[in-house]
Design an enzyme around this catalytic site. Sequence first.
Site, mmCIF file in Angstrom:
data_model
loop_
_atom_site.group_PDB
_atom_site.id
_atom_site.type_symbol
_atom_site.label_atom_id
_atom_site.label_comp_id
_atom_site.label_asym_id
_atom_site.label_seq_id
_atom_site.Cartn_x
_atom_site.Cartn_y
_atom_site.Cartn_z
ATOM 1 N N LEU A 80 0.812 -1.227 0.000
ATOM 2 C CA LEU A 80 0.000 0.000 0.000
ATOM 3 C C LEU A 80 0.839 1.268 0.000
ATOM 4 C CD1 LEU A 80 -1.712 -2.224 1.956
ATOM 5 C CD2 LEU A 80 -3.333 -0.347 1.835
ATOM 6 N N SER A 84 0.018 9.545 -2.312
ATOM 7 C CA SER A 84 -1.381 9.264 -2.657
ATOM 8 C C SER A 84 -2.262 10.480 -2.945
ATOM 9 C CB SER A 84 -2.021 8.469 -1.508
ATOM 10 O OG SER A 84 -2.191 9.305 -0.380
ATOM 11 N N ASP A 134 -8.903 3.323 -8.737
ATOM 12 C CA ASP A 134 -9.712 3.394 -9.966
ATOM 13 C C ASP A 134 -9.295 4.583 -10.839
ATOM 14 O OD1 ASP A 134 -10.693 5.476 -8.411
ATOM 15 O OD2 ASP A 134 -12.813 4.952 -8.665
ATOM 16 N N TYR A 158 -0.364 11.501 -10.302
ATOM 17 C CA TYR A 158 -0.637 10.429 -9.338
ATOM 18 C C TYR A 158 -1.156 9.175 -10.049
ATOM 19 C CZ TYR A 158 -3.379 7.632 -6.027
ATOM 20 O OH TYR A 158 -3.926 6.588 -5.316
ATOM 21 N N LYS A 162 0.508 5.401 -10.524
ATOM 22 C CA LYS A 162 -0.148 4.170 -10.065
ATOM 23 C C LYS A 162 -0.365 3.214 -11.256
ATOM 24 C CE LYS A 162 -1.421 3.169 -6.467
ATOM 25 N NZ LYS A 162 -0.777 2.543 -5.293
ATOM 26 N N ASP A 289 -10.853 25.421 -10.136
ATOM 27 C CA ASP A 289 -10.834 23.963 -10.226
ATOM 28 C C ASP A 289 -9.405 23.424 -10.242
ATOM 29 O OD1 ASP A 289 -11.900 21.463 -10.354
ATOM 30 O OD2 ASP A 289 -12.906 21.722 -12.290
ATOM 31 N N HIS A 293 -8.957 18.056 -13.688
ATOM 32 C CA HIS A 293 -9.820 17.376 -12.721
ATOM 33 C C HIS A 293 -10.744 16.356 -13.405
ATOM 34 C CE1 HIS A 293 -12.225 18.208 -8.760
ATOM 35 N NE2 HIS A 293 -11.765 16.980 -8.847
HETATM 36 P P1 NAD Z 1 -1.606 7.481 2.644
HETATM 37 O O1 NAD Z 1 -0.972 8.614 1.902
HETATM 38 O O2 NAD Z 1 -2.517 7.776 3.781
HETATM 39 O O3 NAD Z 1 -0.459 6.513 3.211
HETATM 40 C C1 NAD Z 1 0.649 6.124 2.455
HETATM 41 C C2 NAD Z 1 1.667 5.484 3.402
HETATM 42 O O4 NAD Z 1 2.797 5.065 2.623
HETATM 43 C C3 NAD Z 1 2.187 6.425 4.481
HETATM 44 O O5 NAD Z 1 2.196 5.765 5.733
HETATM 45 C C4 NAD Z 1 3.596 6.747 4.020
HETATM 46 O O6 NAD Z 1 4.493 7.031 5.105
HETATM 47 C C5 NAD Z 1 3.987 5.473 3.286
HETATM 48 N N1 NAD Z 1 5.025 5.692 2.271
HETATM 49 C C6 NAD Z 1 5.048 6.656 1.310
HETATM 50 N N2 NAD Z 1 6.176 6.544 0.586
HETATM 51 C C7 NAD Z 1 6.861 5.490 1.084
HETATM 52 C C8 NAD Z 1 8.091 4.874 0.742
HETATM 53 N N3 NAD Z 1 8.875 5.342 -0.259
HETATM 54 N N4 NAD Z 1 8.498 3.791 1.459
HETATM 55 C C9 NAD Z 1 7.733 3.310 2.477
HETATM 56 N N5 NAD Z 1 6.575 3.870 2.852
HETATM 57 C C10 NAD Z 1 6.142 4.949 2.165
HETATM 58 O O7 NAD Z 1 -2.322 6.606 1.539
HETATM 59 P P2 NAD Z 1 -3.700 5.794 1.616
HETATM 60 O O8 NAD Z 1 -4.807 6.715 1.308
HETATM 61 O O9 NAD Z 1 -3.716 4.984 2.848
HETATM 62 O O10 NAD Z 1 -3.519 4.838 0.352
HETATM 63 C C11 NAD Z 1 -2.850 3.571 0.469
HETATM 64 C C12 NAD Z 1 -2.783 2.914 -0.882
HETATM 65 O O11 NAD Z 1 -4.094 2.722 -1.397
HETATM 66 C C13 NAD Z 1 -2.031 3.728 -1.940
HETATM 67 O O12 NAD Z 1 -1.269 2.843 -2.714
HETATM 68 C C14 NAD Z 1 -3.134 4.370 -2.769
HETATM 69 O O13 NAD Z 1 -2.712 4.585 -4.092
HETATM 70 C C15 NAD Z 1 -4.214 3.313 -2.686
HETATM 71 N N6 NAD Z 1 -5.598 3.826 -2.789
HETATM 72 C C16 NAD Z 1 -6.019 4.864 -2.014
HETATM 73 C C17 NAD Z 1 -7.339 5.303 -2.110
HETATM 74 C C18 NAD Z 1 -7.863 6.426 -1.238
HETATM 75 O O14 NAD Z 1 -8.990 6.884 -1.451
HETATM 76 N N7 NAD Z 1 -7.131 6.905 -0.253
HETATM 77 C C19 NAD Z 1 -8.225 4.674 -2.994
HETATM 78 C C20 NAD Z 1 -7.748 3.606 -3.771
HETATM 79 C C21 NAD Z 1 -6.432 3.176 -3.648
#
Ligand code: NAD
Length: 353
Positions: A80, A84, A134, A158, A162, A289, A293
């Site tokens: 994860l 983000s 998504d 971003y 991904k 905006d 977006h």
């Molecule tokens: P977040 O930004 O809250 O957390 C990301 C975490 O990754 C943090 O704890 C950060 O310290 C760690 N991190 C960042 N770079 C790093 C690195 N180089 N090495 C080690 N750790 C590192 O993100 P989130 O919202 O919890 O999202 C988690 C995952 O889910 C992401 O991959 C994101 O793309 C995906 N995602 C998020 C959403 C959403 O709505 N938030 C939706 C779909 C998918």
Amino acid sequence: MTVLITGGAGFIGSAVVRKLVGQRGTSTVNVDKLTYAGNLDSLEQIADHPAYSFERVDICNEEEVRRVFVQYRPSAVAHLAAESHVDRSIDAPGEFVQTNVVGTYILLREALRYWQALASREREAFRFLHVSTDEVFGSLGAEGYFKEDTGYQPNSPYSASKAGSDHLVRAWHHTYGLPTLTSNCSNNYGPFQFPEKLIPLTILNALAGRPLPVYGRGENTRDWLYVDDHADALLTILERGTLGETYCVGGRNERRNIDVVRAICTIVDEMVPDAAIGSRHRLIEFVRDRPGHDMRYAIDASKVERELGWRPSETFETGLRKTVEWYVNNREWWERVRSGSYRGERLGLGVTS
Ligand code: NAD
């Protein structure tokens, strides 16, 4: 069984770790660099659990990633860790390419090295879940849904980073046989989300009686999923998903941004009435905006529902109420999170660094 989770100090990762360790007692090692978005306070309730370990490691550091694999001998990886936030990716895309693309590449390479050296029974049991979004599919018009076979059309730095990581995962499965799974989920909300994203930012501004900025005319539509429902989906996919497959995850909760902000105003007014502030609806302000977006995201989650039996348990109304209540009752968490460099200011106007 030990699960290696990357990004476990973030919003979604911490929900997964609390479930794995707190509810199931599964041995879990959390690999996190602790960027501005990573916060160990989110794991306070399980920090002393004997099944939990923490490693402050950057996934771009291959020697350290290799050491963690050798030391903990995981039977599964849930990846994860990522940069983000779309607005930050507009201002500073380089960090997104580094962590999301290069970091995923290094993690895949080290996972493959480790997996190839396992004894055959362990090799067969091993799984690598890549957690994606998504947003890789681009933007929808008024009709239609993203599905597993939707073509990739990422529009922001971003989502492009991904998308790059999704393709690497796919290649590591098809080329090297690494047992991977990928999930593409819609927007999450819930407790412990860093207050730069729409829902927590709006809640905190509403509580403080500050202006509530809404990008453009607020017509952009997202498909919202409560974070614990996402965490359940991820563990379901990790345990029962078919290797090499991707799964779209969403809550069937499409809302326009303006309607999300209005719903928050109504709940905050009801839970924390404040005569000096008056109705929070008055605080809504339409602002310039976000560049590029995307207009609408919506997920068809029927594959994960049908094949793996996953269903979300919260509606948007119940989940949003729980979320506002959590921010009202956990001021200490968000005040500490906010005491870092980010203070709620506008990001993502396109000044790249
Ligand atoms: P977040 O930004 O809250 O957390 C990301 C975490 O990754 C943090 O704890 C950060 O310290 C760690 N991190 C960042 N770079 C790093 C690195 N180089 N090495 C080690 N750790 C590192 O993100 P989130 O919202 O919890 O999202 C988690 C995952 O889910 C992401 O991959 C994101 O793309 C995906 N995602 C998020 C959403 C959403 O709505 N938030 C939706 C779909 C998918």
